[in-house]
Design an enzyme around this catalytic site. Structure first.
Site: not given
Length: 230
Positions: A2, A106
């Site tokens: 992340c 992402e």
């Protein structure tokens, strides 16, 4: 992993209610659409008395002097090895936190390049990443640097075609256990699992998020609805 996330509606009442904070907890946060490594981020920690405290931590764990050396910040900790990694093990045992968010990014890579994807709950509700934190005294004695990392795990079926990792999004009922200083490590390990596939929705967004200086609602608009930088 992340590497960027969002907190687009940091309404003080909503954050206090969602995370069980006292009415006196100060929430002075602007809407953020591109939270990046080394930024100060909101985090919920448990006090010794058992009450929850809201503060700001530097995103990028600095667990000791060796971590101050040049190199990428320790923004993520792999859940599978967190107990064994010297940089993370002590924080996992003793200093866990909740990191409020309402989405994260992402990047899907294919023959066309990398496309940013924003993932959040369909209802836009807040959730919490599993986090760990550390405190390092300043060299000049002026205070302490409080820093954090987000724990990651294998992806669920939604994220697997996009990326091979995802942040641990805790179930609301598991958040108290994650903060519990007396929780057995084997119980904590069981919390480090992928979120249910129906919890989040995915949206292709534009390339604005690639620039850490960019921030604003346009970052999470559907890709086809906005001009592209590249």
């Amino acid at each position: 992993m992340c590497g960027r996330y969002t907190l687009t509606d940091p309404d003080p009442r909503g954050i206090r209610a969602r995370f069980g904070l006292d009415e006196s907890a100060k929430v002075e946060e602007e809407a953020r659409y591109n939270i990046a490594p080394t930024d100060p981020v909101l985090a919920v920690r448990r006090r010794d008395e058992g009450e929850r405290d809201l503060g700001r931590l530097r995103w990028g764990l600095v667990p000791g002097r060796w971590a101050e050396r040049s190199g990428p910040p320790l923004i993520n900790a792999r859940g599978e090895t967190i107990e064994r990694q010297p940089a993370f093990a002590e924080s996992f045992r003793e200093r866990r936190c909740l990191i409020p968010a309402d989405g994260f990014y992402e990047w899907r890579e294919d023959e066309r390049g990398k496309t940013p994807i924003w993932l959040g709950r369909a209802d836009g509700a807040l959730f919490a990443f599993a986090g760990i934190w550390a405190a390092l005294p300043a060299r000049d004695g002026s205070g302490e640097l409080h820093s954090c990392a987000i724990v990651t795990c294998d992806p669920n079926g939604l994220i697997r075609p996009i990326h091979d990792r995802m942040p641990v999004v805790l179930e609301p009922g598991a958040e108290a256990a994650w903060l519990d200083p007396d929780a057995p490590q084997e119980d904590l390990r069981e919390l480090l699992t992928p979120a249910p596939e129906d919890l989040l929705v995915a949206r292709e967004v534009g390339d604005w998020v690639n620039d850490v200086r960019e921030d604003g609602p346009h970052l999470i608009e559907p890709r086809e609805a906005q001009p592209q930088l590249f």
